[in-house]
Design a protein around this motif. Structure first.
Motif, PDB file in Angstrom:
ATOM      1  N   ARG A 191      49.634  34.672  31.356  1.00 17.42           N
ATOM      2  CA  ARG A 191      48.947  35.952  31.545  1.00 17.42           C
ATOM      3  C   ARG A 191      47.464  35.848  31.196  1.00 17.42           C
ATOM      4  NH1 ARG A 191      53.857  38.025  29.426  1.00 17.42           N
ATOM      5  NH2 ARG A 191      52.968  38.074  27.323  1.00 17.42           N
ATOM      6  N   GLU A 192      47.191  35.128  30.097  1.00 17.62           N
ATOM      7  CA  GLU A 192      45.789  34.952  29.693  1.00 17.62           C
ATOM      8  C   GLU A 192      45.013  34.171  30.758  1.00 17.62           C
ATOM      9  OE1 GLU A 192      42.378  35.225  27.294  1.00 17.62           O
ATOM     10  OE2 GLU A 192      44.267  36.325  27.424  1.00 17.62           O
ATOM     11  N   ARG A 195      44.373  36.472  33.565  1.00 19.22           N
ATOM     12  CA  ARG A 195      43.320  37.432  33.220  1.00 19.22           C
ATOM     13  C   ARG A 195      41.946  36.801  33.328  1.00 19.22           C
ATOM     14  NH1 ARG A 195      40.120  38.959  29.150  1.00 19.22           N
ATOM     15  NH2 ARG A 195      40.769  37.200  27.853  1.00 19.22           N
ATOM     16  N   THR A 198      41.072  36.270  36.953  1.00 19.44           N
ATOM     17  CA  THR A 198      40.683  37.547  37.564  1.00 19.44           C
ATOM     18  C   THR A 198      39.294  37.960  37.123  1.00 19.44           C
ATOM     19  OG1 THR A 198      43.005  38.245  37.638  1.00 19.44           O
ATOM     20  CG2 THR A 198      41.319  39.972  37.816  1.00 19.44           C
ATOM     21  N   GLN A 199      39.018  37.799  35.823  1.00 20.71           N
ATOM     22  CA  GLN A 199      37.701  38.164  35.301  1.00 20.71           C
ATOM     23  C   GLN A 199      36.611  37.294  35.924  1.00 20.71           C
ATOM     24  OE1 GLN A 199      37.455  37.844  31.063  1.00 20.71           O
ATOM     25  NE2 GLN A 199      35.471  38.844  30.921  1.00 20.71           N
TER      26      GLN A 199
END
Length: 294
Positions: A191-192, A195, A198-199
């Protein structure tokens, strides 16, 4: 004094020393000896360091996002696989390149045109800010004196995750609780990673939008420059024509002056000749009168 020092480090290097002396003199005149000493201790930044300071102060929101991105990357860099690291490296270069262009634009607006070498030093500084927490702290203070060099790899920050603790060697299969914990940690790392990707993608998209905007502005500026060159060429042509007309007028004036002088000379000579003729006529008339009287 803190705000004055912040402003001092965004003063163009060519005016840094003079401004530093002004601040030191003002502090000393006000009896603030320690402040005067601190100001005098300030070292003039290099051109690249000054531009990086100017970027931080002029674009606080974007600089804050950049610092946050660096913290996130340092915390999660160790959890990424080769493909994820490669993708983040590409996105990171795009963001750094865009911020470097912004720094060059801000410097130009402040009267300093940055060379390619200086812009590469800014890129190096921004890469260091992303990769090294100490470099990030230095830049965030806004008082860089020289360009920063990025480390060979990302340096975890003080809040970075140390990763999963080592598990003791077992000859038997791990308990269900440990397997569940390992599964949760793996899911969290995934998930990290997602993230961060995506960032980074959002940051890259924003950088690309800014790049397109900068290119549009550059095209508009180039078009205006072409029009300015055309106006300059036309003005030069008109100036050349006016100068030629003025030269011809001056030549005509000089010719007219010569002709006027020559005419005046001829008039003067004619007047003298007339005087002589009149005197001679009177003398002849007097002689005729004398002869007639006899």
């Amino acid at each position: 004094m803190e705000s004055e020092l912040d402003a001092l480090y965004t003063t163009p290097p060519s005016r840094f020393v003079a401004r530093r002396e002004e601040l030191a003199l003002a502090a000393r005149s006000a009896g603030r000896t320690e402040d005067a000493r601190r100001v005098r201790a300030a070292r003039r930044p290099s051109l690249a360091a000054w531009a990086a300071n100017l970027l931080l102060r002029s674009e606080p929101e974007e600089s804050g996002r950049f610092l946050e991105l660096g913290r996130a990357l340092r915390e999660a860099y160790g959890t990424l696989d080769g493909a994820g690291i490669k993708e983040l490296s590409v996105q990171r270069r795009l963001v750094v390149a865009e911020l470097t262009r912004q720094a060059a634009r801000l410097a130009l607006e402040a009267g300093e045109r940055l060379s390619g070498t200086v812009q590469r030093e800014i890129e190096s500084t921004l890469q260091a800010v992303l990769a090294d927490p100490q470099a990030a702290e230095q830049w965030a203070a806004g008082r860089l004196e020289s360009a920063l060099t990025p480390p060979s790899e990302f340096t975890p920050g003080p809040t970075a995750s140390a990763g999963a603790p080592p598990r003791p060697a077992r000859s038997t299969s791990p308990p269900a609780a440990e397997r569940a914990r390992a599964k949760d940690e793996l899911a969290e790392r995934r998930r990290e990673k997602q993230r961060l990707l995506t960032q980074a993608r959002k940051a890259a998209q924003a950088a690309e939008r800014r790049l397109r905007e900068e290119r549009r502005r550059r095209a508009d500026a180039d078009a205006e420059l072409d029009r300015a060159h055309d106006r300059h060429d036309e003005a030069r042509r008109q100036a050349s024509a006016a100068e030629e007309h003025l030269r011809q007028a001056r030549e005509e004036l000089r010719r007219a002056d010569r002709e006027c002088q020559e005419a005046e000379q001829r008039s003067h000579e004619a007047e003298e000749a007339l005087d002589r003729a009149e005197r001679e006529a009177r003398q002849k008339a007097e002689e005729v009168d004398r002869l007639s009287a006899r």
